[in-house]
Design an enzyme around this catalytic site. Sequence first.
Site, PDB file in Angstrom:
ATOM      1  N   ASN A 152       0.830  -1.299   0.015  1.00  0.00           N
ATOM      2  CA  ASN A 152       0.122  -0.064  -0.044  1.00  0.00           C
ATOM      3  C   ASN A 152       0.924   1.119  -0.012  1.00  0.00           C
ATOM      4  OD1 ASN A 152      -1.811   1.931   0.529  1.00  0.00           O
ATOM      5  ND2 ASN A 152      -2.307   1.365   2.478  1.00  0.00           N
ATOM      6  N   LYS A 180      -0.142   4.211  -0.575  1.00  0.00           N
ATOM      7  CA  LYS A 180      -0.595   5.708   0.120  1.00  0.00           C
ATOM      8  C   LYS A 180      -0.376   6.470  -0.750  1.00  0.00           C
ATOM      9  CE  LYS A 180      -0.087   3.409   4.476  1.00  0.00           C
ATOM     10  NZ  LYS A 180      -0.254   3.509   5.941  1.00  0.00           N
ATOM     11  N   HIS A 219      -9.675   0.967   4.090  1.00  0.00           N
ATOM     12  CA  HIS A 219      -8.389   1.394   4.888  1.00  0.00           C
ATOM     13  C   HIS A 219      -8.694   2.271   5.878  1.00  0.00           C
ATOM     14  CE1 HIS A 219      -4.258   2.656   5.944  1.00  0.00           C
ATOM     15  NE2 HIS A 219      -3.832   1.392   5.523  1.00  0.00           N
ATOM     16  N   GLU A 277      -7.433   4.696   7.268  1.00  0.00           N
ATOM     17  CA  GLU A 277      -7.039   6.262   6.554  1.00  0.00           C
ATOM     18  C   GLU A 277      -8.389   6.588   6.067  1.00  0.00           C
ATOM     19  OE1 GLU A 277      -3.128   5.509   5.030  1.00  0.00           O
ATOM     20  OE2 GLU A 277      -2.542   5.234   7.041  1.00  0.00           O
ATOM     21  N   GLU A 337      -5.549  -4.855  10.132  1.00  0.00           N
ATOM     22  CA  GLU A 337      -4.609  -4.032  10.483  1.00  0.00           C
ATOM     23  C   GLU A 337      -4.947  -3.286  11.862  1.00  0.00           C
ATOM     24  OE1 GLU A 337      -2.308  -2.487   6.735  1.00  0.00           O
ATOM     25  OE2 GLU A 337      -4.229  -1.546   6.843  1.00  0.00           O
ATOM     26  N   GLY A 343       2.140   2.277  10.629  1.00  0.00           N
ATOM     27  CA  GLY A 343       3.301   3.512  10.543  1.00  0.00           C
ATOM     28  C   GLY A 343       3.795   3.819  11.826  1.00  0.00           C
ATOM     29  N   SER A 351       3.162  -2.263  10.341  1.00  0.00           N
ATOM     30  CA  SER A 351       4.696  -2.370  10.633  1.00  0.00           C
ATOM     31  C   SER A 351       5.248  -3.410  10.311  1.00  0.00           C
ATOM     32  CB  SER A 351       4.877  -1.765  11.980  1.00  0.00           C
ATOM     33  OG  SER A 351       4.295  -0.534  12.195  1.00  0.00           O
TER      34      SER A 351
HETATM   35  P1  PGA Z   1       2.607   0.259   7.610  1.00  0.00           P
HETATM   36  O1  PGA Z   1       1.371   0.383   6.890  1.00  0.00           O
HETATM   37  O2  PGA Z   1       3.210  -0.967   6.986  1.00  0.00           O
HETATM   38  O3  PGA Z   1       3.583   1.458   7.299  1.00  0.00           O
HETATM   39  O4  PGA Z   1       2.227   0.172   8.899  1.00  0.00           O
HETATM   40  C1  PGA Z   1       0.623  -0.561   6.651  1.00  0.00           C
HETATM   41  C2  PGA Z   1      -0.879   0.177   5.995  1.00  0.00           C
HETATM   42  O5  PGA Z   1      -1.214   1.200   6.243  1.00  0.00           O
HETATM   43  O6  PGA Z   1      -1.459  -0.767   5.299  1.00  0.00           O
END
Ligand code: PGA
Length: 255
Positions: free
Chosen positions: A9, A11, A102, A104, A174, A180, A216
Site C-alpha cells: 500500500n 498511500k 483502509h 485512513e 490492521e 506506521g 509495521s
Molecule cells: P505500515 O502501513 O506497514 O507502514 O504500518 C500498513 C498500512 O497502512 O497498510
Amino acid sequence: MKNIIIAANWKLNKSPAETRSFFHAFNEEFKKRSSYTQLGPKFQVVFFPSAISIEAASQSLKGSSVKFGAQNIYSESQGAFTGENSAKVIKELDGEFALIGHSERRQYFQESNSLLNKKIHHALKSELAPMYCIGETLEERETGKTESVLLAQLTEGLKDITASNGKSLVVAYEPVWAIGTGKIATPEQVKDTHAFISKTLTQLGLATIPILYGGSVKAANAQELIQIPHVSGFLVGGASLEVASFVDLIQNSQV
Ligand code: PGA
C-alpha cells in the site's frame, strides 16, 4: 503450503515517474532472486499505487505476474461523482484488486461500514478482487472492544457477500495503532485476533477467505508472522516503498 498474498500500500507516495523507476529496479531485483518463479495462484504480489500513478504501474507490469489495484474505488463506475475513482477504469488498465476500507479512509474520509459494503459489492460486480481492511484503534483495544469492533466491521461490511459472489474477497486485519508506528502487534495478539476473524468469517459462510495482517510489517518480522495460523500474507505500507526492503520482505514471507 498456504496460499500467500503480499500487498504493497503506497498511500499518497510516488509520482508516475517514481513508479516507473521503482518497477524498473523491482523487476530486475525480483527476477534475480528466485522469487519471480514462485509467483502464481499460491503466491501473489499486489501493488496499490496512488490513483494517478496506476497507469504507470500498469505499463511497468505488462507481461509480469505481479498484480496491482486501486487504494480506493467509489461505489459507482461513472457519473457526477467529482474526485472519485472508477472500478471500470481500473479494470480497463488491467488492475485486478481494490483496497476497501483502509483505516485512513475510515478516519479521514468518514467511510462507514455500510458505504464500504456498497464498494465491496461494486468491486465484485466489476470483477476486481476487494481487499477489505478492518482493525481496532488503540482505545478500542485498551477498553476491551477489539472483538465487537471487528465483528461489526465484518458483519456490516460484508452484508450479502456469500461464498459464491465473494470468491475473490480478501480481508486485511490492521490494528490502527500498529500502522506506521513501528509498533507491531505481538505474535500472540495476531494469533488470537486472526483466529477470531477466521471464526467470524466461517459463521458468515466465508470460511475460505484469506486474512492478511498489516501494521509495521517488515523483512525482519515477516518470517515469524507468516507462520501464525490464519495469516495468509501481509498488507505493507512503509516497507514497500524501497525495492530492496520489499523484495527481502517477500522472500521472508515464503513458507
Ligand atoms: P505500515 O502501513 O506497514 O507502514 O504500518 C500498513 C498500512 O497502512 O497498510
